[in-house]
Structure formats: structure tokens, C-alpha cells
Design a protein around this motif. Structure first.
Motif, mmCIF file in Angstrom:
data_model
loop_
_atom_site.group_PDB
_atom_site.id
_atom_site.type_symbol
_atom_site.label_atom_id
_atom_site.label_comp_id
_atom_site.label_asym_id
_atom_site.label_seq_id
_atom_site.Cartn_x
_atom_site.Cartn_y
_atom_site.Cartn_z
ATOM 1 N N ASP A 269 0.851 -1.187 0.000
ATOM 2 C CA ASP A 269 0.000 0.000 0.000
ATOM 3 C C ASP A 269 0.891 1.242 0.000
ATOM 4 O O ASP A 269 1.799 1.380 0.829
ATOM 5 C CB ASP A 269 -0.889 -0.014 1.250
ATOM 6 C CG ASP A 269 -1.992 1.032 1.191
ATOM 7 O OD1 ASP A 269 -1.691 2.188 0.854
ATOM 8 O OD2 ASP A 269 -3.147 0.686 1.506
ATOM 9 N N ALA A 270 0.621 2.155 -0.929
ATOM 10 C CA ALA A 270 1.446 3.360 -1.063
ATOM 11 C C ALA A 270 1.409 4.230 0.184
ATOM 12 O O ALA A 270 2.314 5.047 0.403
ATOM 13 C CB ALA A 270 0.992 4.174 -2.275
ATOM 14 N N MET A 292 12.003 -0.515 8.900
ATOM 15 C CA MET A 292 10.815 -0.582 8.053
ATOM 16 C C MET A 292 10.868 0.465 6.950
ATOM 17 O O MET A 292 10.537 0.191 5.796
ATOM 18 C CB MET A 292 9.553 -0.409 8.896
ATOM 19 C CG MET A 292 9.190 -1.618 9.716
ATOM 20 S SD MET A 292 7.508 -1.469 10.377
ATOM 21 C CE MET A 292 7.706 -0.086 11.485
ATOM 22 N N LEU A 293 11.270 1.678 7.313
ATOM 23 C CA LEU A 293 11.337 2.745 6.314
ATOM 24 C C LEU A 293 12.365 2.407 5.239
ATOM 25 O O LEU A 293 12.108 2.605 4.049
ATOM 26 C CB LEU A 293 11.685 4.070 6.986
ATOM 27 C CG LEU A 293 11.832 5.282 6.053
ATOM 28 C CD1 LEU A 293 10.571 5.482 5.220
ATOM 29 C CD2 LEU A 293 12.149 6.535 6.857
ATOM 30 N N ALA A 294 13.515 1.879 5.646
ATOM 31 C CA ALA A 294 14.538 1.494 4.674
ATOM 32 C C ALA A 294 14.002 0.440 3.713
ATOM 33 O O ALA A 294 14.243 0.510 2.495
ATOM 34 C CB ALA A 294 15.779 0.973 5.399
ATOM 35 N N GLN A 299 11.663 -0.862 -1.695
ATOM 36 C CA GLN A 299 10.573 -1.355 -2.537
ATOM 37 C C GLN A 299 10.068 -0.280 -3.491
ATOM 38 O O GLN A 299 9.611 -0.582 -4.597
ATOM 39 C CB GLN A 299 9.422 -1.853 -1.661
ATOM 40 C CG GLN A 299 9.751 -3.093 -0.843
ATOM 41 C CD GLN A 299 8.603 -3.489 0.073
ATOM 42 O OE1 GLN A 299 7.435 -3.291 -0.250
ATOM 43 N NE2 GLN A 299 8.924 -4.046 1.225
ATOM 44 N N ALA A 300 10.157 0.988 -3.059
ATOM 45 C CA ALA A 300 9.710 2.101 -3.903
ATOM 46 C C ALA A 300 10.775 2.539 -4.898
ATOM 47 O O ALA A 300 10.556 3.477 -5.669
ATOM 48 C CB ALA A 300 9.307 3.281 -3.018
ATOM 49 N N GLY A 301 11.926 1.877 -4.872
ATOM 50 C CA GLY A 301 12.987 2.212 -5.808
ATOM 51 C C GLY A 301 13.884 3.351 -5.368
ATOM 52 O O GLY A 301 14.756 3.792 -6.127
ATOM 53 N N GLU A 302 13.727 3.816 -4.136
ATOM 54 C CA GLU A 302 14.560 4.909 -3.625
ATOM 55 C C GLU A 302 15.752 4.311 -2.881
ATOM 56 O O GLU A 302 15.857 4.366 -1.662
ATOM 57 C CB GLU A 302 13.731 5.830 -2.733
ATOM 58 C CG GLU A 302 12.563 6.493 -3.468
ATOM 59 C CD GLU A 302 11.812 7.492 -2.609
ATOM 60 O OE1 GLU A 302 12.444 8.106 -1.722
ATOM 61 O OE2 GLU A 302 10.597 7.639 -2.814
ATOM 62 N N PHE A 303 16.676 3.753 -3.667
ATOM 63 C CA PHE A 303 17.749 2.954 -3.086
ATOM 64 C C PHE A 303 18.760 3.796 -2.312
ATOM 65 O O PHE A 303 19.291 3.345 -1.289
ATOM 66 C CB PHE A 303 18.445 2.157 -4.187
ATOM 67 C CG PHE A 303 17.509 1.305 -4.994
ATOM 68 C CD1 PHE A 303 16.678 0.380 -4.369
ATOM 69 C CD2 PHE A 303 17.434 1.434 -6.369
ATOM 70 C CE1 PHE A 303 15.812 -0.409 -5.096
ATOM 71 C CE2 PHE A 303 16.566 0.654 -7.123
ATOM 72 C CZ PHE A 303 15.747 -0.265 -6.483
ATOM 73 N N ASP A 304 19.062 4.993 -2.775
ATOM 74 C CA ASP A 304 20.015 5.839 -2.052
ATOM 75 C C ASP A 304 19.495 6.175 -0.656
ATOM 76 O O ASP A 304 20.226 6.062 0.337
ATOM 77 C CB ASP A 304 20.275 7.137 -2.833
ATOM 78 C CG ASP A 304 21.181 6.909 -4.032
ATOM 79 O OD1 ASP A 304 21.931 5.918 -4.017
ATOM 80 O OD2 ASP A 304 21.131 7.723 -4.977
ATOM 81 N N ASN A 330 20.388 -3.814 -1.680
ATOM 82 C CA ASN A 330 20.314 -2.455 -2.214
ATOM 83 C C ASN A 330 21.469 -2.177 -3.158
ATOM 84 O O ASN A 330 21.298 -1.556 -4.227
ATOM 85 C CB ASN A 330 20.341 -1.438 -1.062
ATOM 86 C CG ASN A 330 18.965 -0.903 -0.733
ATOM 87 O OD1 ASN A 330 17.989 -1.209 -1.400
ATOM 88 N ND2 ASN A 330 18.879 -0.114 0.308
ATOM 89 N N LEU A 331 22.676 -2.608 -2.771
ATOM 90 C CA LEU A 331 23.850 -2.386 -3.619
ATOM 91 C C LEU A 331 23.734 -3.140 -4.942
ATOM 92 O O LEU A 331 24.163 -2.644 -5.994
ATOM 93 C CB LEU A 331 25.112 -2.816 -2.865
ATOM 94 C CG LEU A 331 25.477 -1.951 -1.651
ATOM 95 C CD1 LEU A 331 26.570 -2.620 -0.826
ATOM 96 C CD2 LEU A 331 25.909 -0.559 -2.103
#
Length: 440
Positions: A269-270, A292-294, A299-304, A330-331
Motif C-alpha cells: 500500500d502506497a 521498516m522505512l529502509a 521497494q519504492a525504488g529509492e535505493f540511495d 540495495n547495492l
């Protein structure tokens, strides 16, 4: 994700019982040093009359005056501890309770009182000793209900904490001792549910939570507890409803909001991301929220952004295998294969039975053109998890790079048999390689 169940401990608030001799009409306590038929000294009677009126300052002054010449009077020492306890002078109260026990080792109320006080202060070991001592003594006029309270307090001390410490079996037996004396309460049922879940008895835990909700549909503890059980069994929609019901009572509770974020993230869920970002802003050092946030950021593609959180967590927990694996994944997504390999390699050395670490090594090695390393990692992974199309493909391409024709052909076929059209690019590559390999 840690469990969020909000069951109030019996010892979480200031002193929770009124001693038998501090009632409106004081009578000699069974642990008083005087004989039962001996009149209570007038100075002590006056002090207890002030206690009955909750006039703590007056009672304290009278007790100080009395104890100046009666320093070993167990009853007066207990009363002084009781008064100090109510005024939140906890160290002073503990001192008086200990002196009362020294004067009369069989004082049920003093053992119970200091046990509850120590539990509130987080001194579990000493609290346990004192509460257990109370269960062996005659409560006298204090009544059996207070002995049941001692057993309940022991059960809560022995129940598992968020870090996993505790003894759920012992806690369950202690709770049963309390229930032999007094009827079951909703708080008992919640504790029983908590203990059942800690012991892996999820069906029993669910049934207990539902019993509480049948009587109190808005119970925060029962809604949150049952939601956790349902999250474990992946029944996310019902879990979400339960958490939202609890949030109606406590909309700003960080633990409940984190639980909602867990449910939302599990359902992709967004709304999970902005909720977790808000929680992180309010609680920037909370490691559970950071994890959880990481994960949701990844999952949202915000890897940095995700990786910054994982790196922050790793500075405090450098040997946390789950963090190392998540960081490595992530790497991989950022195509930093050598760094990812290092993270996965450290995780595998810390926990050689972690299949995710071996999966990561296999994938990173294939990208770094190290087929022998990939084959070793795949071999290790296969000890703990069954093969999937992705691993069949890695086996095939690694053996292909090693010029092991027969093994490559075998695994390309395994891949095509299992892929079911879900990996068109890799399936095309597998067919092309099979045409070449099978012509030789």
C-alpha cells in the motif's frame, strides 16, 4: 518487526494495594510485632489514621517521630515505606520496606510491596526474589487476592520482553497459580494470549484475544495483539482493520502507527511510505522504524535513501546479518556488485546458514564474472532452500562460463521447465545457448 501489545503491568503504577492495617478502621496486622490482643500504640494509630485519609505528609511526620524511638517496629517501618511510595520517594520507600523485612522476615505485605516497587524500577532479579517470597507467606488480613497479585506480577516479570528474554512456560504456571485464587480478568486473558504467542501457540493466542474483544471490541491491547497474530499468518486485511480500531483510541501512538505501517507495507500500500516517513521524523533514532522505512524505500525504488538508513543502522549493529543482507540487496540494485559481495560475504561468515546471504553472493559473483564462487554459493544456498527459476539460471550460466557443457545443459533445461514464460529475456538466452551446446 517487534511485537506491539499494550498490556499494563500490575506494577507499572505507584503502589497498588492498601495494606490491611491502613484501612479506614485500622486493626493490628498479622505481621505486627505486638501480640494480637495488645492495643496499637496511639502514635502509630494516629499515623495510620492519616494514611487512611491519604494525608501523606502528616503520616510521614508522625511515623518519623514514632520510629525515632521504635526503630525496629516492622509495622511502622512498612507504613513509612508505604507513605514514601505514595509520594514517589522510591529509594526511601525501598529502604523502609527492607528494614520492615529485617524486623519481621514473614511480613507478606513488605515482601509484596518491595517486589512491586523493584519491578517498576526495572530491577527484575530482586523483584522476582521478593515476589516469590511473598507467595510463600500467609497474607493474613491482607487477603488471598493480594497473594494472587504477587503471582500475577511474577508472571509479568517472566513473560518474554521485546528482546526475547523471559520464560513463557514459567510465566504461564505463575498465572495459573493466580487463577487458582481469584477469577480470570481481561488482563489475565491478554497475558495468556501474549504467553501463548511467545510459545508459538498462535491458535491459542488468537482465541484468547478474540475472547477479550467479544467483551470489549475497542480494547487497544486485544486489537493490537490479534493484529500481530494475523500479520504473522499473513491475514493482512483483517489485521489492518484491527490496528485502525486501536488507533481510533490512540491516534498518536507510535507503536500502533508502526504496526499499521507494517500491515500497509505487506500489502504494498502506497500509504506505508508517508506514514513511516512521518514516524521517522518524530522518532529519528528508533531502529525498528528505520528498518521498516529502509525496506519500504527500497521497494519504492529509492535505493540511495534506503541505503543511508541501512548504513546508519549498521554503524550501531555492524554484525546484524539481516541488515548486511538488506544493504547488499540495495547495492545489487544499484549495480555496486563488488560492495554488495563484501556485505553478503560478511553476512555468510556471521551466519553460514543464511540462504539470502548465499543467494546474494551467487548473484554478485555472476555479475563479477566469478562463476566458481557463484557455484559454491549456490551449493550452500541449496542446503537451506529449494531451487527457483532464478537459481536454475545462475547454475546454468555459471557452469556455462566454466565450460561444463553437460551441467550447463541440465540447468538450462531446469530453468526453462520452471520459468513458465515469466522471464522472456532469460528464456531466449537459455534457448540460444542450448542450441549451441547441444550441437557439440
Amino acid at each position: 518487526m517487534r511485537r506491539f501489545v499494550f498490556v499494563c503491568a500490575l506494577f507499572c503504577s505507584p503502589f497498588v494495594f492498601v495494606p490491611s492495617h491502613a484501612q479506614e478502621h485500622p486493626q493490628p496486622a498479622p505481621d505486627a510485632p505486638q501480640a494480637a490482643d495488645q492495643a496499637l500504640p496511639s502514635e502509630l494509630a494516629d499515623a495510620e489514621a492519616s494514611i487512611a485519609k491519604s494525608d501523606w505528609k502528616t503520616a510521614a511526620a508522625k511515623l518519623d517521630a514514632y520510629l525515632a524511638s521504635h526503630s525496629t517496629d516492622a509495622r511502622a517501618l512498612f507504613d513509612a515505606g508505604y507513605v514514601a511510595d505514595h509520594q514517589d520517594h522510591l529509594d526511601e520507600a525501598a529502604g523502609f520496606y527492607r528494614r520492615a523485612i529485617g524486623a519481621n522476615p514473614n511480613s507478606f505485605e513488605a515482601h509484596l510491596a518491595i517486589g512491586l516497587l523493584l519491578a517498576r524500577q526495572g530491577n527484575k532479579s530482586e523483584a522476582h526474589t521478593e515476589l516469590l517470597a511473598a507467595t510463600t507467606l500467609d497474607p493474613g488480613e491482607a487477603g488471598p487476592a493480594l497473594k494472587a497479585r504477587a503471582w500475577r506480577a511474577l508472571a509479568r516479570l517472566d513473560s518474554p520482553s521485546p528482546d526475547g528474554e523471559g520464560n513463557p512456560e514459567l510465566a504461564s504456571s505463575e498465572l495459573l497459580e493466580a487463577l487458582k485464587i481469584t477469577p480470570e480478568t481481561a488482563s489475565d486473558t491478554l497475558l495468556a494470549a501474549d504467553l501463548a504467542e511467545a510459545s508459538g501457540q498462535h491458535d491459542a493466542a488468537e482465541a484468547a484475544y478474540r475472547r477479550v474483544l467479544a467483551g470489549d471490541p475497542k480494547s487497544v491491547a486485544a486489537n493490537s495483539g490479534l493484529a500481530h497474530v494475523l500479520i504473522e499468518s499473513k491475514h493482512y486485511p483483517e489485521a489492518e482493520k484491527l490496528v485502525r480500531t486501536a488507533l481510533e483510541q490512540r491516534p498518536d501512538d507510535p507503536a500502533l502507527n508502526a504496526q499499521l505501517a507494517t500491515v500497509l507495507a505487506a500489502q504494498n500500500d502506497a500509504d506505508a511510505l508517508p506514514l513511516l516517513q512521518k514516524l521517522h521524523t518524530a522518532h529519528p533514532q528508533d531502529p525498528a522504524i528505520m528498518r521498516m522505512l529502509a525496506d519500504v524505500l527500497a521497494q519504492a525504488g529509492e535505493f540511495d535513501a534506503s541505503n543511508k538508513l541501512y548504513l546508519s543502522l549498521l554503524t550501531k549493529s555492524p554484525d546484524d546479518v539481516d541488515l548486511l543482507v538488506a544493504h547488499g540487496q540495495n547495492l545489487i540494485r544499484q549495480q555496486h556488485f563488488a560492495e554488495a559481495m563484501a556485505s553478503f560475504d560478511k553476512a555468510s561468515k556471521l551466519d553460514s546458514a543464511n540462504p539470502d546471504a548465499w543467494s546474494g553472493i551467487a548473484f554478485a559473483a555472476s555479475k563479477l564474472h566469478q562463476p566458481a564462487v557463484a557455484v559454491h554459493a549456490l551449493t550452500m544456498r541449496s542446503r537451506y532452500l529449494p531451487e527457483v527459476p532464478a537459481t536454475y539460471f545462475l547454475w546454468a550460466t555459471s557452469y556455462d562460463s566454466l565450460n561444463d557443457r553437460n551441467a550447463a545443459i541440465t540447468y538450462y533445461h531446469h530453468f526453462l521447465d520452471s520459468s513458465g514464460g515469466k522471464f522472456p529475456d532469460q528464456e531466449w538466452q537459455a534457448r540460444q545457448r542450448l542450441q549451441v551446446l547441444e550441437r557439440k
